[in-house]
Design a protein around this motif. Structure first.
Motif, PDB file in Angstrom:
ATOM      1  N   LEU A   7       0.851  -1.184   0.000  1.00  0.00           N
ATOM      2  CA  LEU A   7       0.000   0.000   0.000  1.00  0.00           C
ATOM      3  C   LEU A   7       0.885   1.232   0.000  1.00  0.00           C
ATOM      4  O   LEU A   7       1.997   1.199   0.536  1.00  0.00           O
ATOM      5  N   GLU A   8       0.393   2.321  -0.577  1.00  0.00           N
ATOM      6  CA  GLU A   8       1.158   3.561  -0.568  1.00  0.00           C
ATOM      7  C   GLU A   8       0.282   4.709  -0.119  1.00  0.00           C
ATOM      8  O   GLU A   8      -0.900   4.767  -0.445  1.00  0.00           O
ATOM      9  N   SER A   9       0.891   5.613   0.621  1.00  0.00           N
ATOM     10  CA  SER A   9       0.237   6.865   1.011  1.00  0.00           C
ATOM     11  C   SER A   9       1.140   7.998   0.528  1.00  0.00           C
ATOM     12  O   SER A   9       2.121   7.749  -0.185  1.00  0.00           O
ATOM     13  N   GLU A  10       0.846   9.193   0.944  1.00  0.00           N
ATOM     14  CA  GLU A  10       1.633  10.340   0.486  1.00  0.00           C
ATOM     15  C   GLU A  10       3.116  10.208   0.820  1.00  0.00           C
ATOM     16  O   GLU A  10       3.983  10.434  -0.019  1.00  0.00           O
ATOM     17  N   ARG A  11       3.429   9.798   2.051  1.00  0.00           N
ATOM     18  CA  ARG A  11       4.828   9.738   2.492  1.00  0.00           C
ATOM     19  C   ARG A  11       5.344   8.340   2.785  1.00  0.00           C
ATOM     20  O   ARG A  11       6.529   8.165   3.063  1.00  0.00           O
ATOM     21  N   LEU A  12       4.448   7.338   2.726  1.00  0.00           N
ATOM     22  CA  LEU A  12       4.809   6.007   3.213  1.00  0.00           C
ATOM     23  C   LEU A  12       4.542   4.905   2.191  1.00  0.00           C
ATOM     24  O   LEU A  12       3.658   5.024   1.346  1.00  0.00           O
ATOM     25  N   VAL A  13       5.304   3.836   2.340  1.00  0.00           N
ATOM     26  CA  VAL A  13       5.050   2.577   1.636  1.00  0.00           C
ATOM     27  C   VAL A  13       4.816   1.533   2.719  1.00  0.00           C
ATOM     28  O   VAL A  13       5.619   1.411   3.652  1.00  0.00           O
TER      29      VAL A  13
END
Length: 186
Positions: A7-13
């Motif tokens: 999963l990916e978010s704005e700042r994270l994997v």
């Protein structure tokens, strides 16, 4: 699910853990500050214990009982914690959210950002109706993370767990699919 997604978010994997993560997991989760406010992380926490946990979670994932993500900073690839759903109960469509974030990364919003992705995964991909979590009453920071993602307190479990010989009060919190769906539309 055949294999665990990333999963990916704005700042994270948020990716599956691998045995190669054991050395850094041992160092980060092995900090006394992490063990102090988590129910199941011991202190000291050896690299062998970290490896056993990684292997154990992979086995439980294969059985559909847990999904645990390594939390990395996008671009840098630095592991900053873990987050996952455990005790996945398909009959009652619920699971427990659990997480920890490296001490050096506290108060940067990583837990909230990761929790939003994992909760969305639980509702959208696993078909859950309820995601719950617990935090020690003396750890309001975790409670704030849970509140930010929409969880509501469900009472107080007095002296529910024993940590290092001391009985601790625990605050149960939960988020329902209908609440999450309604908030997601905003």
């Amino acid at each position: 699910m055949a294999s665990q997604p990333t999963l990916e978010s704005e700042r994270l994997v948020l990716r599956p853990l691998t045995p190669k993560d054991a050395p850094i997991l041992h160092l980060l989760a092995g900090r006394r500050e992490i063990a102090d406010t988590t129910i199941s992380i011991p202190h000291p926490y050896s690299e062998q214990q970290a490896l056993q946990w990684i292997v154990g979670t992979a086995e439980l994932f294969a059985k559909g009982k847990v999904v645990v993500f390594a939390i990395e900073l996008k671009g840098a690839g630095d592991l900053v914690g873990t987050m996952g759903l455990r005790d996945i109960d398909s009959e009652h469509s619920q699971a427990e959210l659990g997480f920890w974030i490296a001490v050096e990364c506290w108060r940067k919003g990583y837990a909230t950002e990761a929790a939003r992705k994992v909760v969305a995964f639980g509702f959208e991909q696993l078909g859950l109706n309820r995601i719950y979590a617990h935090h020690m009453a003396r750890n309001p920071a975790s409670g704030r993370v849970l509140a930010r993602i929409g969880m509501k307190p469900e009472g107080l479990l007095r002296q529910r767990v024993r940590k290092w010989g001391v009985f601790e009060d625990v605050v149960p919190m939960a988020l329902l699919l209908e609440e999450w769906a309604k908030a997601s539309k905003r």
